[in-house]
Design an enzyme around this catalytic site. Sequence first.
Site, mmCIF file in Angstrom:
data_model
loop_
_atom_site.group_PDB
_atom_site.id
_atom_site.type_symbol
_atom_site.label_atom_id
_atom_site.label_comp_id
_atom_site.label_asym_id
_atom_site.label_seq_id
_atom_site.Cartn_x
_atom_site.Cartn_y
_atom_site.Cartn_z
ATOM 1 N N SER A 173 -4.185 7.350 -38.550
ATOM 2 C CA SER A 173 -2.615 7.465 -38.290
ATOM 3 C C SER A 173 -2.261 6.149 -38.622
ATOM 4 O O SER A 173 -3.186 5.021 -39.698
ATOM 5 C CB SER A 173 -2.044 7.762 -37.574
ATOM 6 O OG SER A 173 -0.066 8.095 -37.507
ATOM 7 N N ASP A 373 0.705 17.754 -43.794
ATOM 8 C CA ASP A 373 0.652 16.725 -42.702
ATOM 9 C C ASP A 373 2.200 15.872 -44.216
ATOM 10 O O ASP A 373 1.556 15.689 -45.061
ATOM 11 C CB ASP A 373 -0.153 15.401 -42.709
ATOM 12 C CG ASP A 373 0.399 14.051 -41.980
ATOM 13 O OD1 ASP A 373 1.492 13.991 -41.242
ATOM 14 O OD2 ASP A 373 -0.088 13.486 -42.260
ATOM 15 N N HIS A 435 -1.839 16.665 -39.715
ATOM 16 C CA HIS A 435 -1.862 15.459 -39.417
ATOM 17 C C HIS A 435 -3.644 15.039 -38.910
ATOM 18 O O HIS A 435 -3.720 13.571 -39.070
ATOM 19 C CB HIS A 435 -0.833 14.970 -38.755
ATOM 20 C CG HIS A 435 -0.918 13.224 -38.462
ATOM 21 N ND1 HIS A 435 -0.384 11.896 -39.404
ATOM 22 C CD2 HIS A 435 -0.812 12.636 -37.540
ATOM 23 C CE1 HIS A 435 -0.380 11.245 -38.534
ATOM 24 N NE2 HIS A 435 -0.749 11.426 -37.267
#
Length: 613
Positions: A173, A373, A435
Amino acid sequence: MTMSFCALLFFLIISPTLAATKSAADYYVRSLPGAPEGPLLKMHAGHIEVDAPNNGNLFFWHYQNRHIANRQRTVIWLNGGPGCSSMDGALMEIGPYRLKDNHTLEYNNGSWDEFANLLFVDQPVGTGFSYVNTNSYLHELDEMAAQFIIFLEKWFQLFPEYERDDIYIAGESYAGQHIPYIAKAIQERNKKVDDKNSARWNLRGLVIGNGWISPAQQYPSYLNFAYTEGLVKEGSSLAKDLDVYQSVCESKISAAPNAVNIKDCESVLQQILSRTMDSERKCYNMYDVRLRDVYPSCGMNWPSDLVSVKPYLQSRDVVRALNINPDKKSGWEECSGAVGSTFTAANSVPSVQLLPELLESGVRILLFSGDKDLICNHIGTEQLINNMKWNGGIGFETSPGVWAPRRHWTFEGEPAGIYQYARNLTYVLFYNASHMVPYDLPRQSRDMLDRFMRVDIANIGGQPADSRIDGEKLPQTSVGGHPNSTAAEQQAKEKIKETEWKAYAKSGEAALIVVIIGVTVWGFFIWRSRRRNRGYEGVYQKELGSGSILERFQNKRSGAGDVEAGDFDESELDTLHSPGLERENYAVGDDSDEDDPNHPRPTASSREDGTHP
């Protein structure tokens, strides 16, 4: 009489310094509440000061590898946010343990510590167990990288036996911004180092999952992903409304192509989530669109393990076991709104601009994505690759006009994803993953890691996984349970007695410790009282549901109140108390004869002493 008084005065003066100077033994984790039965894994944890004037300390949790394959490796793991704790990675993704409940750990089959030492770091300062005075949160990516170099310098001084390992920096991320900046800072540091007096760090590769790397490609991908996954029907009235927001976003990107954060673009994601709610006012989970969540959380309550992670890390026994400094007066929170709202990166360029030079310098980079995601989706990642120029080509070109094929990956007979490679860059798309890919697919993610690190298990044994690309069986990696093999298990037994006594030694100076123990205890109380006076104030954070999606992300699960100044809830900690289990401590795979001959491990005794998540 005078001599005795002077001697006492001298010891009282130097005792705070002795107490403040730590060795590896001070970081040794002797027991871990709720750990599975059997010998405890070899680990160290605690704080390292990186900003003395502002009481800035970074927290780390380190696991020694279970087995050594063909060379020594260390993987540094960072979560994102900015301001989200890397304990997410430690306890929900790649670490050796996962939580069954608030008190009980179990082994993670597929953890990344099988053939690599793992170093989890809560950063920037103020994140997770890390702390700093609240007027001293960081703002820019180069500031973050500079502090991380300070951390590594001090960490390797404590643990010199790891300094010549092959280093891989991994994360997910918003760590997609942090990791390239840290890599660049390491290279700049290495240029200034005289290898005779200080080691150059062997940076081998970067591993970024569902990364926030190129906002200019990632922001416009929200709507394309919504079409691809069927969240929004292309050509519908909703699609036309969303096109208006998309146009505004694209114009803002054109006006500020180097911006890391663009609030007008976040409106596209907000609108997708709010306009696709079902009759029960449940929205798509932005981290895994196969799931739904109550609005406006839309994934903030995910993954389900969080319900156990927070109380576990706030338990008194765990806080004590992980050597948390008394200066850390607030309980662990997954994400700090104060850190996230301050870390604007307003004067930083997106990390995608650093990737070409890193690739051309010989650093290998692996980008991987879970296909479900939304917030850092694979379409944006693929677009950044397609538009990036490095090593004499653009995207995955192998020659002008010819692109590397997308090769089909199967794992134990099931479709697992796509592999693509060219000129030091590898891309892996995981099927049916969120994710947090290692959360969903720990064994597949470990298989990916081992191949990227070029692990050779010929000297280890074990049951290899059946992993194939385009039907071709890949070199063997072992991603089975623990221990990895009967040979390794026998080796561990042989090591127990050899390493047991070292667990409590202090850099080979146990005798000296006995002599000065009384003085250092006295000095500790003086030092502790002084340090406690260097506290810090709190900053109020926004309620969940207010502000932009990324602001909500940075405030994610951090509580309605102040995360940096809130004291421990005494009754909660007492309720969550779980007896610490004293276990036999041992390390697996210490033998230097299994190391790469070009990277011999020093025999320093200190080793044995002691916005997006």
